[in-house]
Design a protein around this motif. Structure first.
Motif, PDB file in Angstrom:
ATOM      1  N   GLN A  21       0.810  -1.213   0.000  1.00 55.86           N
ATOM      2  CA  GLN A  21       0.000   0.000   0.000  1.00 55.86           C
ATOM      3  C   GLN A  21       0.847   1.268   0.000  1.00 55.86           C
ATOM      4  OE1 GLN A  21      -3.315  -0.273  -0.660  1.00 55.86           O
ATOM      5  NE2 GLN A  21      -2.546  -2.362  -0.865  1.00 55.86           N
ATOM      6  N   ASN A  22       1.998   1.226   0.644  1.00 51.74           N
ATOM      7  CA  ASN A  22       2.868   2.403   0.707  1.00 51.74           C
ATOM      8  C   ASN A  22       4.323   1.988   0.491  1.00 51.74           C
ATOM      9  OD1 ASN A  22       3.770   4.983   1.060  1.00 51.74           O
ATOM     10  ND2 ASN A  22       3.703   4.914   3.295  1.00 51.74           N
ATOM     11  N   PRO A  23       4.669   1.597  -0.720  1.00 51.97           N
ATOM     12  CA  PRO A  23       6.028   1.103  -0.973  1.00 51.97           C
ATOM     13  C   PRO A  23       7.031   2.208  -1.330  1.00 51.97           C
ATOM     14  CG  PRO A  23       4.717   0.854  -2.932  1.00 51.97           C
ATOM     15  CD  PRO A  23       3.810   1.451  -1.888  1.00 51.97           C
ATOM     16  N   THR A  24       6.807   3.419  -0.838  1.00 52.51           N
ATOM     17  CA  THR A  24       7.677   4.544  -1.161  1.00 52.51           C
ATOM     18  C   THR A  24       9.137   4.190  -0.901  1.00 52.51           C
ATOM     19  OG1 THR A  24       5.886   6.050  -0.571  1.00 52.51           O
ATOM     20  CG2 THR A  24       8.088   7.002  -0.719  1.00 52.51           C
ATOM     21  N   ASP A  25       9.965   4.445  -1.916  1.00 46.91           N
ATOM     22  CA  ASP A  25      11.419   4.213  -1.869  1.00 46.91           C
ATOM     23  C   ASP A  25      11.815   2.748  -1.733  1.00 46.91           C
ATOM     24  OD1 ASP A  25      11.899   6.964  -2.158  1.00 46.91           O
ATOM     25  OD2 ASP A  25      11.722   7.273   0.011  1.00 46.91           O
ATOM     26  N   LYS A  26      10.890   1.827  -1.903  1.00 46.12           N
ATOM     27  CA  LYS A  26      11.224   0.399  -1.902  1.00 46.12           C
ATOM     28  C   LYS A  26      11.662   0.007  -3.310  1.00 46.12           C
ATOM     29  CE  LYS A  26       9.672  -0.548   2.268  1.00 46.12           C
ATOM     30  NZ  LYS A  26      10.575  -0.730   3.365  1.00 46.12           N
ATOM     31  N   LYS A  27      12.598  -0.927  -3.385  1.00 47.95           N
ATOM     32  CA  LYS A  27      13.035  -1.465  -4.669  1.00 47.95           C
ATOM     33  C   LYS A  27      12.328  -2.799  -4.876  1.00 47.95           C
ATOM     34  CE  LYS A  27      17.567   0.678  -4.684  1.00 47.95           C
ATOM     35  NZ  LYS A  27      19.022   0.443  -4.708  1.00 47.95           N
ATOM     36  N   ILE A  28      11.596  -2.904  -5.993  1.00 47.59           N
ATOM     37  CA  ILE A  28      10.802  -4.098  -6.261  1.00 47.59           C
ATOM     38  C   ILE A  28      11.202  -4.666  -7.611  1.00 47.59           C
ATOM     39  CG2 ILE A  28       8.458  -4.954  -6.649  1.00 47.59           C
ATOM     40  CD1 ILE A  28       7.488  -2.767  -4.713  1.00 47.59           C
ATOM     41  N   LEU A  29      11.448  -5.964  -7.645  1.00 50.10           N
ATOM     42  CA  LEU A  29      11.771  -6.668  -8.879  1.00 50.10           C
ATOM     43  C   LEU A  29      10.591  -7.558  -9.237  1.00 50.10           C
ATOM     44  CD1 LEU A  29      13.881  -7.415 -11.069  1.00 50.10           C
ATOM     45  CD2 LEU A  29      14.569  -9.304  -9.567  1.00 50.10           C
ATOM     46  N   ILE A  30      10.074  -7.390 -10.443  1.00 51.94           N
ATOM     47  CA  ILE A  30       8.967  -8.202 -10.927  1.00 51.94           C
ATOM     48  C   ILE A  30       9.523  -9.194 -11.942  1.00 51.94           C
ATOM     49  CG2 ILE A  30       6.785  -8.228 -12.191  1.00 51.94           C
ATOM     50  CD1 ILE A  30       6.260  -5.399 -11.092  1.00 51.94           C
ATOM     51  N   THR A  38       1.524  -4.507 -17.509  1.00 56.99           N
ATOM     52  CA  THR A  38       2.280  -3.472 -16.797  1.00 56.99           C
ATOM     53  C   THR A  38       1.534  -2.926 -15.584  1.00 56.99           C
ATOM     54  OG1 THR A  38       1.401  -1.693 -18.191  1.00 56.99           O
ATOM     55  CG2 THR A  38       3.452  -2.768 -18.922  1.00 56.99           C
ATOM     56  N   ARG A  39       0.335  -3.399 -15.337  1.00 57.67           N
ATOM     57  CA  ARG A  39      -0.493  -2.831 -14.254  1.00 57.67           C
ATOM     58  C   ARG A  39       0.213  -2.845 -12.903  1.00 57.67           C
ATOM     59  NH1 ARG A  39      -5.633  -1.438 -12.502  1.00 57.67           N
ATOM     60  NH2 ARG A  39      -6.128  -2.189 -10.423  1.00 57.67           N
ATOM     61  N   LEU A  40       0.837  -3.951 -12.537  1.00 57.26           N
ATOM     62  CA  LEU A  40       1.493  -4.048 -11.234  1.00 57.26           C
ATOM     63  C   LEU A  40       2.610  -3.014 -11.111  1.00 57.26           C
ATOM     64  CD1 LEU A  40       1.780  -5.507  -8.523  1.00 57.26           C
ATOM     65  CD2 LEU A  40       3.245  -7.188  -9.664  1.00 57.26           C
ATOM     66  N   ALA A  41       3.496  -2.958 -12.089  1.00 59.38           N
ATOM     67  CA  ALA A  41       4.604  -2.004 -12.045  1.00 59.38           C
ATOM     68  C   ALA A  41       4.110  -0.566 -12.071  1.00 59.38           C
ATOM     69  CB  ALA A  41       5.565  -2.256 -13.203  1.00 59.38           C
ATOM     70  N   ASP A  42       3.171  -0.273 -12.947  1.00 60.03           N
ATOM     71  CA  ASP A  42       2.639   1.090 -13.037  1.00 60.03           C
ATOM     72  C   ASP A  42       2.044   1.542 -11.716  1.00 60.03           C
ATOM     73  OD1 ASP A  42       3.368   1.044 -15.725  1.00 60.03           O
ATOM     74  OD2 ASP A  42       1.315   0.725 -16.459  1.00 60.03           O
ATOM     75  N   SER A  43       1.271   0.669 -11.091  1.00 58.34           N
ATOM     76  CA  SER A  43       0.624   1.018  -9.814  1.00 58.34           C
ATOM     77  C   SER A  43       1.649   1.186  -8.700  1.00 58.34           C
ATOM     78  CB  SER A  43      -0.394  -0.052  -9.432  1.00 58.34           C
ATOM     79  OG  SER A  43      -1.425  -0.114 -10.384  1.00 58.34           O
ATOM     80  N   LEU A  44       2.635   0.297  -8.652  1.00 59.89           N
ATOM     81  CA  LEU A  44       3.664   0.408  -7.610  1.00 59.89           C
ATOM     82  C   LEU A  44       4.508   1.664  -7.796  1.00 59.89           C
ATOM     83  CD1 LEU A  44       4.721  -3.339  -7.354  1.00 59.89           C
ATOM     84  CD2 LEU A  44       3.414  -2.000  -5.665  1.00 59.89           C
ATOM     85  N   ARG A  45       4.828   1.998  -9.037  1.00 59.53           N
ATOM     86  CA  ARG A  45       5.559   3.248  -9.299  1.00 59.53           C
ATOM     87  C   ARG A  45       4.737   4.459  -8.868  1.00 59.53           C
ATOM     88  NH1 ARG A  45       7.260   0.671 -14.730  1.00 59.53           N
ATOM     89  NH2 ARG A  45       9.360  -0.080 -14.236  1.00 59.53           N
ATOM     90  N   ALA A  46       3.446   4.416  -9.150  1.00 57.53           N
ATOM     91  CA  ALA A  46       2.563   5.517  -8.741  1.00 57.53           C
ATOM     92  C   ALA A  46       2.507   5.641  -7.216  1.00 57.53           C
ATOM     93  CB  ALA A  46       1.155   5.304  -9.300  1.00 57.53           C
ATOM     94  N   ARG A  47       2.759   4.544  -6.513  1.00 57.10           N
ATOM     95  CA  ARG A  47       2.776   4.550  -5.049  1.00 57.10           C
ATOM     96  C   ARG A  47       4.162   4.868  -4.491  1.00 57.10           C
ATOM     97  NH1 ARG A  47      -0.902  -0.882  -3.820  1.00 57.10           N
ATOM     98  NH2 ARG A  47      -2.751  -0.165  -4.959  1.00 57.10           N
ATOM     99  N   GLY A  48       5.118   5.162  -5.376  1.00 57.27           N
ATOM    100  CA  GLY A  48       6.439   5.595  -4.922  1.00 57.27           C
ATOM    101  C   GLY A  48       7.548   4.562  -4.947  1.00 57.27           C
TER     102      GLY A  48
END
Length: 152
Positions: A21-30, A38-48
């Motif tokens: 819900q608030n992954p600001t500044d987290k590094k995520i590898l899909i 691209t929905r997952l990446a787009d949404s996570l980027r929008a959440r920071g």
């Protein structure tokens, strides 16, 4: 701590997890297939979040699919139900049925979830059996439930 989606096996279920819900500044590898959604990446980027992909496989129509589908007896012993485990599989089935002039759309189709069910409906299928997700257990349960409803 490991968190996993409780029922669905898709981006929407993952995005509902509390830890995302608030992954600001987290590094995520899909890890995904080449050219996936691209929905997952787009949404996570929008959440920071900072998101990267590791594309591990490529989706394609298997070379043997047409021959295998052509070898089925579509006369009196035609398949009772078709099943697909993804939107890509649905697309491959439609392409192959069209090439072979097979009457796929009139058969019931078993699909894994709402997104693939919507795609099947848009393609012209009229009897759609929707599973909760793409697990074998869920797909089998949806098929059994449908059979019980239609057998009575």
């Amino acid at each position: 701590e490991v968190q996993a989606a409780s029922s669905g096996m898709n981006s929407e279920e993952l995005l509902a997890l509390p830890c995302l819900q608030n992954p600001t500044d987290k590094k995520i590898l899909i890890c995904r297939g080449l050219g996936g959604r691209t929905r997952l990446a787009d949404s996570l980027r929008a959440r920071g979040a900072q998101v990267d992909y590791c594309e591990l496989y490529e989706r394609s129509l298997p070379e043997q699919a047409q021959g295998q589908l052509q070898s089925l007896d579509w006369g009196a012993d035609k398949p009772t139900v078709l099943s697909v485990f993804s939107g890509e599989t649905l697309n491959n089935l439609l392409v192959t049925c069209e090439r072979l002039a097979r009457p796929c759309l009139q058969l019931p189709i078993l699909v894994p979830g709402q997104r693939v069910a919507a795609a099947a409906k848009e393609a012209g299928f009229t009897t759609i059996i929707e599973s909760e997700n793409a697990s074998v257990a869920s797909m089998l349960q949806a098929l059994l439930d449908w059979h019980q409803r239609t057998a009575s």
